[in-house]
Scaffold this active site. Structure first.
Site, PDB file in Angstrom:
ATOM      1  N   GLU A  71     -16.258-118.367  62.428  1.00 22.47           N
ATOM      2  CA  GLU A  71     -17.579-117.753  62.590  1.00 22.47           C
ATOM      3  C   GLU A  71     -18.462-118.014  61.378  1.00 22.47           C
ATOM      4  OE1 GLU A  71     -20.755-114.778  62.255  1.00 22.47           O
ATOM      5  OE2 GLU A  71     -19.087-115.049  60.877  1.00 22.47           O
ATOM      6  N   ASP A  96     -11.807-115.772  60.537  1.00 22.23           N
ATOM      7  CA  ASP A  96     -11.995-116.450  59.247  1.00 22.23           C
ATOM      8  C   ASP A  96     -12.761-115.584  58.258  1.00 22.23           C
ATOM      9  OD1 ASP A  96     -14.331-116.650  60.810  1.00 22.23           O
ATOM     10  OD2 ASP A  96     -15.048-118.338  59.621  1.00 22.23           O
TER      11      ASP A  96
HETATM   12 ZN    ZN Z   1     -18.526-111.566  59.885  1.00 26.51          ZN
END
Ligand code: ZN
Length: 408
Positions: free
Chosen positions: A175, A80
């Protein structure tokens, strides 16, 4: 264009922006799209066991080709991009051998990246700089990391004569919203040592991060008509202010750096009858961290003595811990990373992360997992950039780590 750059460009074209509002995992459906693409590409390299689970975690492994007992090693990167800036319609371009002059990212919109605003740019003079068109982030955080791992995997598959142990690859979703290790099935990454390729600029490496706790302080007040409240009212807001004033203000984020810890009041809400304070507690040092947590309890006790039992109710919970505790137990994971950088011709820049890292959670799952640079600078911004050279170096570092483990 070099294959590693082609990869980066291909991956950033898929908008995988995480959003805080999302209630699903992965936060962006496009993480599945990127995940599927990576599985296909891994299979094309001959890594047949590549697959993606129902939450967009991508797993793959390359078996050992040695008769020797070589420790297995894993490399992680995330799919992401940050919620801070759009990841849609990313239009990257390479400025070959950048001459050090201000960069017009977007002529129409008059968006210019000035060298005086970003002094770190000077390290990229003469290199091939990858920038955005000023309308989105670049997404080199962490798609450069993905591209580096992918290129290293391709190299390994194309050079079967080079001895290596078992190598694991894992790409994680979400993340940037703190969820990437939340749903990871670590059994699918059975490696002894791990590295996240999610650091910053060339040479950076992290072996430690904050110990982090969250304190939630509830204040129970007594509301009475102010006209007749003498000696009866207990204004929760004012008690809350007093609580905050007991925290050492010199130890707040704005006054600390490097290895210094802090108390950070992140939220304070309430009225006369009740109030609530949220405090982030951070410290690298285990002992100091415990002292910090205890201090919250001490303030609670002190204030309850004055205002009456139960007025202040503090709860302190660990959020994440310093991976150094685990990394220290396995000196090889540090030694080989530093040695691999030197072999690549890079002077390692060891810095503590004043925050968390996926490697922290992974380390406490039993796989010590430092964080290595992937080359992105000005992450989460339209001014994000990286250089072709630092991506190539990061890929070299991966290969050198694999070699060092094989050499033993
Ligand atoms: Zn990163």
């Amino acid at each position: 264009m070099k294959p590693i750059v082609e990869r980066l460009f291909r991956y950033v074209k898929i908008d995988t922006q995480s959003t805080w509002e999302s209630t699903e995992v992965p936060a962006s459906k496009n993480e599945f799209v990127l995940g599927r693409m990576l599985v296909e590409e891994l299979k094309e390299m001959g890594i047949d066991n590549a697959w993606m689970d129902e939450k967009a975690y991508v797993f793959a492994s390359i078996p050992s080709n040695s008769k020797k007992e070589i420790p297995s090693v894993a490399f992680f990167a995330h799919l992401d991009t940050a919620p801070d800036e759009t990841g849609a319609n990313v239009n990257p371009r390479v400025i070959e051998s950048w001459d050090g002059r201000d960069i017009v990212l977007n002529e129409k919109k008059n968006i210019v990246m000035k060298t005086e605003d970003f002094p770190c740019l000077k390290d990229s003079i003469g290199k091939d700089l990858i920038v955005t068109d000023g309308t989105s982030l670049l997404g080199a955080d962490d798609k450069a990391g993905i591209a580096e791992i992918m290129e290293a995997a391709r190299y390994i598959m194309e050079n079967p004569k080079e001895e290596h142990g078992e190598i694991h690859i894992c790409f994680t979703p979400d993340e940037e919203i703190g969820n990437s290790t939340e749903y990871i099935n670590i059994k699918n990454v059975p490696a002894q040592y791990g590295y996240t390729m999610d650091g910053g600029e060339l040479g950076e490496i992290n072996f430690e991060n904050f110990n982090a706790a969250t304190a939630t302080v509830k204040i129970h007040g007594i509301a009475i008509h102010p006209g007749e409240s003498k000696d009866k009212m207990r204004n929760a807001v004012l008690v809350g202010v007093e609580f905050i004033n007991h925290l050492p203000w010199r130890e707040s984020p704005v006054n600390t750096e490097g290895y210094e810890g802090f108390y950070h009041v992140t939220d304070f809400k309430g009225g006369v009858d009740s109030a609530e304070i949220t405090i982030a507690i951070r410290d690298f040092d285990e002992e100091k961290y415990e002292i910090r947590k205890r201090r919250i309890q001490q303030i609670e006790d002190f204030m309850n003595e004055y205002y009456g039992a139960g007025t202040v109710e503090a709860k302190v919970e660990d959020y994440y811990l310093n991976m150094a505790r685990e990394v220290k137990k396995h000196p090889k994971v540090r030694e080989y990373a530093l040695e691999a950088m030197k072999r690549t011709g890079i002077e390692p820049i060891v810095i503590p992360i004043r925050g968390g890292t996926d490697g922290s959670t992974i380390s406490f799952m039993g796989m010590p997992c430092p964080n290595i640079f992937m080359g992105s600078a000005n992450s989460h911004s339209i001014y994000e950039y990286c250089t072709v050279q630092s991506m190539e170096k990061a890929m070299e570092v991966i290969l050198n780590i694999i070699r060092l483990f094989a050499e033993g």
